[in-house]
Design a protein around this motif. Sequence first.
Motif, mmCIF file in Angstrom:
data_model
loop_
_atom_site.group_PDB
_atom_site.id
_atom_site.type_symbol
_atom_site.label_atom_id
_atom_site.label_comp_id
_atom_site.label_asym_id
_atom_site.label_seq_id
_atom_site.Cartn_x
_atom_site.Cartn_y
_atom_site.Cartn_z
ATOM 1 N N GLN A 1 -16.863 3.308 68.964
ATOM 2 C CA GLN A 1 -16.825 3.059 67.689
ATOM 3 C C GLN A 1 -16.732 4.327 66.939
ATOM 4 O O GLN A 1 -17.035 5.102 66.849
ATOM 5 N N VAL A 2 -15.682 4.121 65.277
ATOM 6 C CA VAL A 2 -15.862 4.805 64.825
ATOM 7 C C VAL A 2 -16.678 4.898 63.667
ATOM 8 O O VAL A 2 -16.791 4.142 62.901
ATOM 9 N N GLN A 3 -17.629 6.915 63.519
ATOM 10 C CA GLN A 3 -18.324 6.986 62.541
ATOM 11 C C GLN A 3 -18.218 8.483 61.967
ATOM 12 O O GLN A 3 -17.526 9.280 62.775
ATOM 13 N N ALA A 24 -16.090 13.366 62.035
ATOM 14 C CA ALA A 24 -16.426 12.350 62.899
ATOM 15 C C ALA A 24 -16.293 12.302 63.550
ATOM 16 O O ALA A 24 -15.770 12.921 65.244
ATOM 17 N N SER A 25 -16.673 11.274 65.381
ATOM 18 C CA SER A 25 -16.812 10.915 66.200
ATOM 19 C C SER A 25 -15.923 9.282 66.535
ATOM 20 O O SER A 25 -15.906 8.497 65.351
ATOM 21 N N GLY A 26 -15.332 9.023 67.780
ATOM 22 C CA GLY A 26 -14.572 8.048 68.021
ATOM 23 C C GLY A 26 -12.536 8.102 67.865
ATOM 24 O O GLY A 26 -12.346 7.355 67.266
ATOM 25 N N ARG A 27 -13.034 9.415 66.705
ATOM 26 C CA ARG A 27 -11.301 9.301 66.144
ATOM 27 C C ARG A 27 -11.347 10.792 66.029
ATOM 28 O O ARG A 27 -12.061 11.563 65.519
ATOM 29 N N THR A 28 -10.112 10.612 65.834
ATOM 30 C CA THR A 28 -9.452 12.539 65.357
ATOM 31 C C THR A 28 -9.171 12.264 63.241
ATOM 32 O O THR A 28 -9.137 11.094 63.364
ATOM 33 N N ASN A 99 -5.514 4.900 59.080
ATOM 34 C CA ASN A 99 -4.294 5.032 59.997
ATOM 35 C C ASN A 99 -3.522 6.052 59.186
ATOM 36 O O ASN A 99 -2.389 4.581 59.869
ATOM 37 N N TYR A 112 -12.200 3.346 57.161
ATOM 38 C CA TYR A 112 -13.709 4.336 58.010
ATOM 39 C C TYR A 112 -13.909 5.075 56.305
ATOM 40 O O TYR A 112 -14.568 5.865 55.671
#
Length: 123
Positions: A1-3, A24-28, A99, A112
């Motif tokens: 999950q992206v946060q 961000a967590s869950g993505r870069t 994205n 996001y």
Amino acid sequence: QVQLVESGGGLVQAGGSLRLSCAASGRTFRGYAVGWFRQAPGKEREFVAGISGDGNTYHKDSVKGRFTISRDYAKDTVSLQMNRLEPEDTAVYYCASLNAVVVPLRPREYDYWGQGTQVTVSS
């Protein structure tokens, strides 16, 4: 999950400075566009600044020369340095990502969002 998590908001007098940061967590963030938006009470959410996936920056006219968006590639964060703040800058500030490489200006194009951080500038 992206946060996405913003930090750095607060209360400052007119003419002062604040630095907002977004992680961000869950993505870069690397390679993707990131935008900063703000929303004042009773107003629509508006674009403030954005940085493209390849490092191009964009700023709303009213903040040019006062705000600067930047990336920290090592920390994988995006910051918004805000100088010479004005009462009109008072709002909840949000970071957002998507994205894609390019920076959209419309909030609906972002995938996001962070929860927002309050910036209050007193006169």
